[in-house]
Design a protein around this motif. Sequence first.
Motif, PDB file in Angstrom:
ATOM      1  N   MET A 181       0.736  -1.055  -0.030  1.00  0.00           N
ATOM      2  CA  MET A 181       0.106   0.160   0.060  1.00  0.00           C
ATOM      3  C   MET A 181       1.003   1.291  -0.004  1.00  0.00           C
ATOM      4  O   MET A 181       2.090   1.207   0.490  1.00  0.00           O
ATOM      5  CB  MET A 181      -0.883  -0.213   1.239  1.00  0.00           C
ATOM      6  N   GLU A 182       0.397   2.068  -0.529  1.00  0.00           N
ATOM      7  CA  GLU A 182       0.974   3.662  -0.660  1.00  0.00           C
ATOM      8  C   GLU A 182       0.137   4.497  -0.296  1.00  0.00           C
ATOM      9  O   GLU A 182      -1.059   4.889  -0.880  1.00  0.00           O
ATOM     10  CB  GLU A 182       1.674   3.658  -2.215  1.00  0.00           C
ATOM     11  N   MET A 183       0.573   5.406   0.682  1.00  0.00           N
ATOM     12  CA  MET A 183      -0.252   6.738   0.816  1.00  0.00           C
ATOM     13  C   MET A 183       0.384   7.888  -0.045  1.00  0.00           C
ATOM     14  O   MET A 183       1.394   8.126  -0.143  1.00  0.00           O
ATOM     15  CB  MET A 183      -0.062   7.026   2.388  1.00  0.00           C
ATOM     16  N   ILE A 184      -0.752   8.343  -0.706  1.00  0.00           N
ATOM     17  CA  ILE A 184      -0.410   9.514  -1.746  1.00  0.00           C
ATOM     18  C   ILE A 184      -0.521  10.999  -0.967  1.00  0.00           C
ATOM     19  O   ILE A 184      -1.534  11.127  -0.210  1.00  0.00           O
ATOM     20  CB  ILE A 184      -1.492   9.531  -2.852  1.00  0.00           C
ATOM     21  N   PRO A 185       0.540  11.563  -0.855  1.00  0.00           N
ATOM     22  CA  PRO A 185       0.594  12.890  -0.238  1.00  0.00           C
ATOM     23  C   PRO A 185      -0.462  13.865  -1.020  1.00  0.00           C
ATOM     24  O   PRO A 185      -0.589  13.906  -2.152  1.00  0.00           O
ATOM     25  CB  PRO A 185       1.778  13.713  -0.622  1.00  0.00           C
ATOM     26  N   LYS A 186      -1.223  14.655  -0.095  1.00  0.00           N
ATOM     27  CA  LYS A 186      -2.127  15.504  -0.687  1.00  0.00           C
ATOM     28  C   LYS A 186      -1.577  16.905  -1.111  1.00  0.00           C
ATOM     29  O   LYS A 186      -0.469  17.078  -0.601  1.00  0.00           O
ATOM     30  CB  LYS A 186      -2.938  15.975   0.593  1.00  0.00           C
ATOM     31  N   THR A 187      -2.036  17.129  -2.236  1.00  0.00           N
ATOM     32  CA  THR A 187      -1.452  18.480  -3.085  1.00  0.00           C
ATOM     33  C   THR A 187      -2.516  19.591  -2.708  1.00  0.00           C
ATOM     34  O   THR A 187      -3.693  19.312  -2.332  1.00  0.00           O
ATOM     35  CB  THR A 187      -1.326  18.182  -4.292  1.00  0.00           C
ATOM     36  N   PRO A 188      -2.243  20.683  -2.587  1.00  0.00           N
ATOM     37  CA  PRO A 188      -3.133  21.819  -2.225  1.00  0.00           C
ATOM     38  C   PRO A 188      -4.062  22.023  -3.430  1.00  0.00           C
ATOM     39  O   PRO A 188      -3.865  21.640  -4.476  1.00  0.00           O
ATOM     40  CB  PRO A 188      -2.120  23.043  -2.252  1.00  0.00           C
ATOM     41  N   THR A 189      -5.164  22.579  -3.042  1.00  0.00           N
ATOM     42  CA  THR A 189      -6.231  23.021  -3.952  1.00  0.00           C
ATOM     43  C   THR A 189      -5.609  23.686  -4.968  1.00  0.00           C
ATOM     44  O   THR A 189      -4.919  24.849  -4.485  1.00  0.00           O
ATOM     45  CB  THR A 189      -7.415  23.642  -3.417  1.00  0.00           C
ATOM     46  N   ALA A 190      -5.811  23.655  -6.198  1.00  0.00           N
ATOM     47  CA  ALA A 190      -5.344  24.490  -7.353  1.00  0.00           C
ATOM     48  C   ALA A 190      -6.510  25.360  -8.118  1.00  0.00           C
ATOM     49  O   ALA A 190      -7.495  24.817  -8.346  1.00  0.00           O
ATOM     50  CB  ALA A 190      -4.561  23.644  -8.445  1.00  0.00           C
ATOM     51  N   LYS A 191      -6.114  26.552  -8.437  1.00  0.00           N
ATOM     52  CA  LYS A 191      -7.287  27.220  -9.335  1.00  0.00           C
ATOM     53  C   LYS A 191      -7.032  26.770 -10.680  1.00  0.00           C
ATOM     54  O   LYS A 191      -5.991  26.705 -11.174  1.00  0.00           O
ATOM     55  CB  LYS A 191      -6.975  28.715  -9.147  1.00  0.00           C
ATOM     56  N   GLY A 192      -8.017  26.574 -11.148  1.00  0.00           N
ATOM     57  CA  GLY A 192      -7.963  26.078 -12.721  1.00  0.00           C
ATOM     58  C   GLY A 192      -7.442  27.396 -13.697  1.00  0.00           C
ATOM     59  O   GLY A 192      -7.867  28.400 -13.314  1.00  0.00           O
ATOM     60  N   GLY A 237      -2.299   8.322 -10.874  1.00  0.00           N
ATOM     61  CA  GLY A 237      -1.405   7.036 -10.950  1.00  0.00           C
ATOM     62  C   GLY A 237      -0.962   6.878 -12.626  1.00  0.00           C
ATOM     63  O   GLY A 237      -0.978   7.607 -13.143  1.00  0.00           O
ATOM     64  N   GLU A 238      -0.238   5.560 -12.547  1.00  0.00           N
ATOM     65  CA  GLU A 238       0.332   5.438 -13.891  1.00  0.00           C
ATOM     66  C   GLU A 238      -0.621   5.260 -15.014  1.00  0.00           C
ATOM     67  O   GLU A 238      -0.546   5.559 -16.128  1.00  0.00           O
ATOM     68  CB  GLU A 238       1.100   3.950 -13.951  1.00  0.00           C
ATOM     69  N   HIS A 239      -2.012   4.844 -14.645  1.00  0.00           N
ATOM     70  CA  HIS A 239      -2.944   4.670 -15.804  1.00  0.00           C
ATOM     71  C   HIS A 239      -4.143   5.628 -15.380  1.00  0.00           C
ATOM     72  O   HIS A 239      -4.834   6.164 -16.360  1.00  0.00           O
ATOM     73  CB  HIS A 239      -3.592   3.406 -15.745  1.00  0.00           C
ATOM     74  N   MET A 240      -4.436   5.934 -14.071  1.00  0.00           N
ATOM     75  CA  MET A 240      -5.870   6.601 -14.035  1.00  0.00           C
ATOM     76  C   MET A 240      -5.567   7.982 -13.317  1.00  0.00           C
ATOM     77  O   MET A 240      -4.690   8.055 -12.546  1.00  0.00           O
ATOM     78  CB  MET A 240      -6.582   5.699 -12.807  1.00  0.00           C
ATOM     79  N   ARG A 241      -6.531   8.947 -13.659  1.00  0.00           N
ATOM     80  CA  ARG A 241      -6.584  10.056 -13.054  1.00  0.00           C
ATOM     81  C   ARG A 241      -7.799  10.466 -12.714  1.00  0.00           C
ATOM     82  O   ARG A 241      -9.016  10.192 -13.151  1.00  0.00           O
ATOM     83  CB  ARG A 241      -6.163  11.220 -14.337  1.00  0.00           C
TER      84      ARG A 241
END
Length: 132
Positions: free
Chosen positions: A1-12, A29-33
């Motif tokens: 298992m891998e915990m994915i670090p949270k990234t800050p909310t981004a403005k489009g 991930g490698e395949h899914m967004r």
Amino acid sequence: MEMIPKTPTAKGPAEWFSGDVYFDVIARGEHMRVNIVRFTPGAHTAWHRHANGQTLHVTEGVGYVQSRDGELVELHPGDTSYTPPGEWHWHGAAPGHFMSHLAMWEAADDPAGVETEWGAHLTDDEYPGDAA
């Protein structure tokens, strides 16, 4: 298992969106967004298309999705839409309503390939205005 670090909310970026839009990356991930995207009233994407298609799942509010030369579809919480690979489309909030959705798409087949191609912003005639 891998915990994915949270990234800050981004403005489009203004190149991709009209109005104020914010997103959080849920999975890259490698395949899914997967992003959760929050549109302020009337905010929407520019025309765009995805190399491997895109699925949207509305979590709150009222919005729209439309393919080029296609029917305008009003979206509500629980609605899910799928746009096939290469199909030009836009989506966003209805006037007077916030709208949030999960945006899900697959990575490009070629790691150096373009996942999303962005086009022109909608004209005043293309965005439905006060249709909601």
